[in-house]
Write an enzyme that holds these catalytic residues in place. Structure first.
Site, short mmCIF file in Angstrom:
data_model
loop_
_atom_site.label_atom_id
_atom_site.label_comp_id
_atom_site.label_asym_id
_atom_site.label_seq_id
_atom_site.Cartn_x
_atom_site.Cartn_y
_atom_site.Cartn_z
N SER A 34 0.90 -1.25 0.01
CA SER A 34 -0.02 -0.05 -0.07
C SER A 34 0.72 1.17 0.00
CB SER A 34 -0.92 -0.07 1.37
OG SER A 34 -0.38 0.04 2.40
N THR A 35 1.92 1.32 0.78
CA THR A 35 2.88 2.40 0.66
C THR A 35 3.39 2.71 -0.55
OG1 THR A 35 3.07 2.22 3.16
CG2 THR A 35 4.42 3.51 2.00
N ASP A 85 10.78 1.17 -1.08
CA ASP A 85 9.57 -0.01 -0.83
C ASP A 85 9.28 0.39 0.75
OD1 ASP A 85 8.04 -1.96 -0.75
OD2 ASP A 85 9.63 -3.47 -0.97
N ASP A 88 7.23 -3.88 6.99
CA ASP A 88 6.00 -4.35 8.03
C ASP A 88 6.68 -3.93 9.41
OD1 ASP A 88 4.23 -5.33 6.02
OD2 ASP A 88 5.59 -6.88 5.93
N LYS A 98 9.77 -7.83 6.17
CA LYS A 98 8.83 -7.46 4.70
C LYS A 98 8.18 -8.84 4.26
CE LYS A 98 10.90 -5.31 1.81
NZ LYS A 98 9.61 -4.33 1.50
N GLY A 99 6.78 -8.53 3.47
CA GLY A 99 6.52 -9.75 2.88
C GLY A 99 5.06 -9.89 3.21
N GLU A 107 11.18 -8.79 -3.96
CA GLU A 107 11.72 -7.52 -3.37
C GLU A 107 13.14 -7.87 -2.93
OE1 GLU A 107 7.55 -6.12 -1.32
OE2 GLU A 107 8.80 -7.26 -0.19
#
Length: 223
Positions: A34-35, A85, A88, A98-99, A107
């Site tokens: 989303s970001t 990027d 989380d 992340k993920g 990524e």
């Protein structure tokens, strides 16, 4: 500010960072989530400066193309100037989990090629110790049960992510309840489990720059 307003603010800051520091004609790497979507919408305003973009997922590629940004194959380029990027979770040492969107493998590949990794997120994602957010692990389907048993030995609770198949045709197992005090060591240990493609710890190759949106605006941190 709402979370979406914070994401919008940090996306604008990332757009300005790219416009100021990425040479005209250079390649931009773009993450997933989303970001990252807010960032794609913002960076479209300076797309004429870009030589093209490398996408970390099919969804990102589609969004970039929708803005008229040329999406390139990573095998056809030699370097990525900046990779932008979200995360989380991110700690003070710039290690990340992340993920959440399931794109961790691509990524991680894009991050490995990039000269500079810029993480963009809101202040709620900065933590003292990683692990509050479940750690995603991408797994070859036939190895799901074996990998889950091995992950349980690390002290967490592995759960197969329902209705999730990655762009690579694999599964995601999320490990809940970890307290990650040695991100580099745990990243390497999990990657040694047979059947694991990679895991969502970005510690060996963490962020170089953090743009962090909070109530006082966007702050910049460097490693």
């Amino acid at each position: 500010m709402t979370q979406d307003e914070l994401k919008q603010a940090v996306a604008r800051a990332a757009r300005d960072y790219v416009a100021d520091r990425l040479p005209v004609g250079a390649i931009l790497g773009v993450g997933t989530g989303s970001t990252a979507n807010f960032f794609i919408d913002e960076v479209a305003a300076v797309k004429d400066r870009l030589g093209g973009a490398i996408a970390s997922s099919e969804a990102t590629a589609k969004r970039l193309a929708g803005h008229g940004i040329r999406v390139l194959d990573l095998n056809d380029i030699d370097a990525i100037g900046i990779y932008v990027d979200g995360a989380d979770e991110i700690d003070a040492g710039m290690a990340m989990v992340k993920g959440g969107g399931g794109a961790l493998t691509r990524e991680k590949i894009v991050a490995a090629v990039a000269d500079t990794f810029v993480c963009i997120c809101d202040a709620s994602k900065r933590v003292q110790t990683l692990g509050r957010y479940p750690l995603p692990v991408e797994v070859i389907p036939m190895a799901r049960a074996h990998v889950s048993r091995e992950l349980a030995k690390l002290g967490g609770t592995p759960k197969l992510r329902a209705d999730m198949v990655t762009d690579n045709g694999n599964l995601i197992v999320d490990v809940h309840g970890l307290s990650i005090t040695d991100p580099v060591g745990l990243e390497e240990r999990i990657n040694q489990i047979v059947g694991v493609v990679t895991n969502g710890l970005f510690a060996r190759r963490g962020a170089d720059v953090l743009l962090l949106a909070g109530k006082d605006g966007v702050q910049t941190y460097t490693r």
